[in-house]
Motif scaffolding. Structure first.
Motif: not given
Lengths: 377, 288
Positions: A283, A285-287, A289
């Motif tokens: 989560e 990591r995605a935020l 990105r």
């Protein structure tokens, strides 16, 4: 799609990193969270340090990517937070820069950048929270002054602020968005009472501000009379851009610390906990990105962050709360000890799905402004 | 940093989308449901368009592009619910003769399952003793293959994530379209916050998954790929479920497209060692 940085950006990062390495050890010790005058002095001192090194206006003049790098590196180095400078640098300042007259810019912007003056925000009221435009604090014209009566709430740093960006109702007969005016209120004006509000975390982070026949010069109005809602929206879209960059970096560090603690105390042997922390890793990591994606979009779209910030805020606020719930799982019984790290953070994380637009309001924004669903009531 | 699609990438995505609109529209989708089987002519067309040879070097007769471009192509395939062993054939291009052009259809064993075994000319992995099962997805025939699942190929995991992302995008589009047009209590149901908020969550999951999938395509990092996988699985499975909910009773019918999205998302979620492997990989990354 390119995640690499230009030579100019890499150079900016390297110089900033080197400067932080040299500068941070000589900073004074952090003040107690309850000592407001000391907090003010500390935060202003940090802003002055940034100013002297040429980093003061990074929130205003740098490209979105440079701003991202600045926020990432200062967080990684453990530099002080924006603190008492928040409203000046990220709300009032950008509003004055965009909508103020030359005279207003000259009066108010340099002291913000130099770390001389603190601003606070007088937007929300007891009966105007999510429905901010329903605000009722009244201002009447009397000669060269407005006379203001009403009350504001959730005002951080009110005790130590020099100025307040104040929204008042100047035309009660107009539709609610059309009768609002933006004023710069000097906090030493007669008739202002500040009452601290104790949060569930036990700290006095916010205050109520009562305004009784307070006179504000008409010259302190930014934008036209009754045009304050539009003037304000410039600020709010600014807030939802790169405002959380440093926090995402910090959350990723906390997550690693949680895993290390779990390895130490044996909780790591529980596959359910490991998998939960693994999901949180995905989560955050995605935020990170998504932040890079939004910053790149802002870069190509002229630098104004759009409603995409609402998607980010929605996910981030919930992820942050889940992070500290996971911390409590790692800590076990010690999660009830206020002296343990992460426990106060768990309490303060509860405000994230409420402050700066509740999750419910963010979902309305996403559904209506991005997906084009009909406006409902 | 320019983390946005380039002109060329946008053109490639639009090209694949255009091809699929022409060659695999809603009628074709329902025809495939009614009459299962691989459309060999379409397969060769995909081959001619470079779908399988996308990452094969130009010197070897391929298109010579990278993972970001492959991700965009697979996202479009997922959006159109294009059936067939796309992933196995794409991964075999350059190694198995005829795979790149679509002449040879390739299937592969993954996680105890083989998709499209009966239609394949070549099977990769040990499919000995595989037995057919009555597939939950009418558009993906499945065999159960005995034998332990190995460690997943990160590229396969990433391209599956891209397909999930496309399906999630489609679920969001369908939900919003329905919420805008379906009227109850004298107004479009999308005006009700209960429905509106389901749609907002659908989009939020898609956008977070998109950032994760595209970034993983750029870095090729194993942890980034595992993150992309978890978020796009969630976006597709949870998204199709919410899309079904927005459709109400119609969503529960065979004739609604929604169940096809959900069932395909379930099939893909089994690939690459399942969710557990990705979660454990990301947990290990925290203490690395």
């Amino acid at each position: 799609m390119d995640l690499s940085y230009t030579a100019e950006e890499a150079d900016f990062r390297a110089r900033l990193r080197e400067w932080l390495r040299k500068t941070l050890p000589s900073l004074p010790p952090k003040p107690s969270p309850d000592d407001w005058p000391a907090r003010r002095a500390y935060d202003l001192g940090w802003q002055r340090t940034l100013y002297d090194a040429g980093y003061a206006d990074v929130h205003w003049d740098a490209s979105p990517t440079m701003r991202l790098i600045f926020l990432e590196e200062t967080e990684k180095a453990g530099a002080p937070y924006v603190g008492a400078n928040f409203v000046g640098l990220l709300h009032a300042g950008p509003t004055i820069a965009a909508e103020g007259t030359d005279g207003q810019r000259a009066r108010w912007l340099p002291p913000i950048l130099r770390g001389d003056e603190v601003w606070c925000q007088g937007f929300s009221e007891p009966d105007a929270g999510s429905d901010l435009a329903a605000l009722r604090t009244r201002a009447w014209r009397d000669g060269d002054d407005y006379v203001v009566n009403g009350s504001k709430i959730w005002t951080s740093h009110a005790e130590v602020a020099d100025w307040c960006e104040l929204l008042v109702r100047t035309d009660p007969d107009a539709p609610k968005h059309r009768g609002i005016t933006w004023l710069a209120l000097p906090m030493d004006a007669p008739g202002i009472t500040v009452r601290p509000l104790r949060t569930l975390a036990g700290s006095a982070e916010f205050a109520e501000v009562f305004l009784d026949e307070v006179r504000v010069p008409v010259a302190n109005r930014v934008g036209d009379e009754n045009d304050g809602w539009r003037v304000t929206m410039v600020t709010l879209s600014f807030e939802r851009g790169t405002a959380f960059v440093g926090e995402v970096v910090a959350c990723r560090r906390v997550l690693r610390e949680l895993a290390a603690e779990a390895r130490k105390n044996g909780r790591w042997d529980d596959p359910a906990l490991r998998r939960w922390l693994g999901r949180l890793n995905a989560e955050f990591r995605a935020l990170w990105r998504l932040t890079q994606w939004n910053v790149s979009a802002a870069e190509t779209g002229g630098g104004v962050p759009g409603v995409a910030g609402s998607v980010f805020k929605l996910r981030y606020s919930h992820a942050r709360q889940e992070l500290y719930d996971a911390a409590a799982d790692v800590l076990g019984p010690e999660a009830l000890d206020l002296d343990r790290p992460w426990v106060p953070d768990r309490l303060s994380s509860l405000s994230y799905t409420i402050a700066a637009g509740t999750s419910q309001i963010q979902r309305n924004i996403v559904a209506e402004r991005i997906l084009g669903l009909p406006k409902g009531r | 940093m320019r983390f946005q699609l380039t002109e060329d990438q946008r053109a490639l995505r639009d090209g694949v989308r255009g091809l699929l609109v022409r060659r695999f529209d809603r009628d074709a989708l329902w025809a495939a449901v009614a009459e299962p089987g691989l459309d060999r002519a379409l397969w060769r067309e995909l081959g001619a368009a470079g779908f399988f040879a996308l990452r094969v070097p130009e010197a070897e007769g391929g298109v010579g592009l990278g993972l970001p471009e492959a991700v965009l192509a697979f996202e479009e395939a997922g959006r159109a619910l294009l059936p067939g062993p796309l992933l196995a054939t794409h991964l075999a291009a350059g190694t198995v003769a005829g795979a790149a052009t679509g002449e040879t259809v390739v299937a592969a064993v993954d996680g105890g399952l083989v998709e499209w075994l009966a239609e394949a000319d070549v099977v990769r992995g040990d499919a000995a003793g595989a037995v057919p099962l009555r597939s939950v997805d009418p558009l993906t025939p499945l065999h159960r293959a005995p034998g332990a699942a190995g460690v997943a190929d990160p590229v396969a995991v990433l391209l599956t994530a891209a397909e999930q992302l496309g399906t999630a995008t489609r679920a969001c589009e369908l939900a919003v379209q329905h919420a805008r047009t379906r009227e109850q209590f004298g107004q479009p149901i999308g005006g009700f916050q209960a429905v509106k908020h389901l749609c907002a969550e659908l989009l939020a999951r898609v956008e977070v998954a998109r950032a994760a999938v595209y970034a993983a395509a750029v870095t090729g990092d194993r942890a980034d790929i595992a993150a992309a996988r978890l978020l796009s699985d969630e976006a597709a499975v949870r998204g199709a479920r919410d899309c079904l909910q927005v459709h109400g009773g119609m969503g529960f019918t065979w004739e609604s497209e929604v169940h096809l999205l959900l069932k395909r998302a379930w099939v893909r979620a089994q690939r690459g060692g399942g969710v557990t492997q990705s979660e454990e990989l990301l947990a290990a990354d925290l203490v690395a």
